[in-house]
Design a protein around this motif. Structure first.
Motif: not given
Length: 347
Positions: A258-283
């Motif tokens: 949850r805090h990684l998503k907040r920290a990376t918002e607008g600061k990393v590339d879209p592919n990385t955001i997709n990976f973060i969202n995927q592990v978030s959903d899986d967890t």
């Protein structure tokens, strides 16, 4: 003006259907809950006589029913059918004239002398923000509190149990709807209460309150995510003697992500955001239906994402924290989250 001075309070018998908060406010006083007890109830003192019938304690406030000249005494914990589960000052029953314990001083005391002072100097002492039927927010606070919530539902509540007022301050600062918070005792537990205005301010001994901006210095999301992920390395191989509690590990992983998503918002590339969202959903999905077989898979995927972002996280601000600070979430204090929240005490 018709009141009775006892137990350090000024007592009044409210009108039928009125709450004690409104009764005290009408007297330009604050409400301060007090149970006089079975041995010396307040209704006879307020009436100047013993009513025709004395009945069992039902709510947390004594109730006199004038139509049948009877009254209920009060007790610390209300019966489940009393509807008396929120702030005691907000409770009312159409047929009841409540015995209300008011406190000296205006119902809306002055703001703190130093509202711009750093926390905790900005906290107002002996002050509470009541719901008063209008000022509470009811939102999902399950990430912050795990017990003492409204109707035991931390996903739709204005309060939860807390060991430190700083937890209230930190939580309010992160909740969009929150503008003010209070900290005090209800039902034998210290609790945080969250409000959308200061309209319910009252004087109340033993309580503290403050606006949203009065909070400890924020901890960067990147540091919160990194702290939790580092702590979780003992679980990388799955459930073991070093990582015996999957529920606590998963709650800690959800905190980290949850805090990684907040920290990376607008600061990393879209592919990385997709990976973060995927592990978030899986967890989240794993948390809903945990199995020991799938635990290493979920943990492994989470670890890969954090390893990929390791250099970036290391380059982010690293604040100085005091691990003795009870307002900090468990992972910053080198402890796993509880099964339900990351401020949960677990022996």
């Amino acid at each position: 003006d018709g009141g009775v001075d006892l137990h350090g309070k000024c007592w009044y018998l409210g009108e039928a259907g009125a709450s004690c908060s409104s009764t005290c406010k009408a007297k330009n006083l604050g409400y301060s809950h007090y149970v006089a007890g079975e041995a010396a109830p307040m209704v006879p003192k307020l009436l100047g006589r013993e009513p025709g019938t004395r009945q069992f304690a039902w709510g947390r406030t004594e109730c006199y029913v004038p139509g049948s000249d009877r009254y209920h005494t009060a007790k610390e914990r209300a019966d489940s059918n009393a509807g008396d589960q929120g702030d005691a000052g907000d409770w009312s029953v159409d047929v009841c004239r409540l015995a209300c314990s008011c406190t000296q001083g205006a119902s809306s005391p002055a703001p703190p002398v130093t509202p711009s002072a750093p926390y905790p100097g900005c906290v107002e002492q002996s002050s509470v923000y009541r719901h008063a039927g209008a000022h509470a927010i009811f939102v999902d606070l399950s990430s912050y509190g795990a017990a003492g919530c409204w109707q035991n539902d931390c996903k739709n509540t204005d309060k939860f149990n807390a060991d430190d007022m700083g937890i209230c301050a930190r939580t309010c600062s992160q909740i969009e709807e929150c503008t003010h918070w209070s900290y005090g005792e209800q039902e034998d537990a210290k609790k945080c209460f969250f409000r959308k205005s200061d309209g319910g301010r009252e004087q109340a001994d033993g309580w503290t309150s403050a606006p949203k901006g009065c909070a400890p210095p924020p901890i960067p999301d990147s540091y919160l995510a990194w702290s939790a992920a580092e702590l979780l390395k003992v679980c990388d191989a799955g459930k073991s003697d070093a990582c015996p509690d999957m529920a606590r590990a998963v709650t800690t992983w959800r905190f980290a992500i949850r805090h990684l998503k907040r920290a990376t918002e607008g600061k990393v590339d879209p592919n990385t955001i997709n990976f973060i969202n995927q592990v978030s959903d899986d967890t989240d999905a794993f948390a809903a239906q945990m199995s020991e077989d799938n635990f290493p898979v979920v943990v492994g995927n989470n670890r890969q994402v954090f390893m990929a972002l390791g250099s970036w996280l290391a380059s982010q601000p690293q604040p100085s924290v005091d691990t003795r600070d009870a307002s900090l979430p468990n992972p910053v204090r080198s402890q796993f989250c509880g099964p339900a929240s990351c401020h949960e005490k677990v022996d």
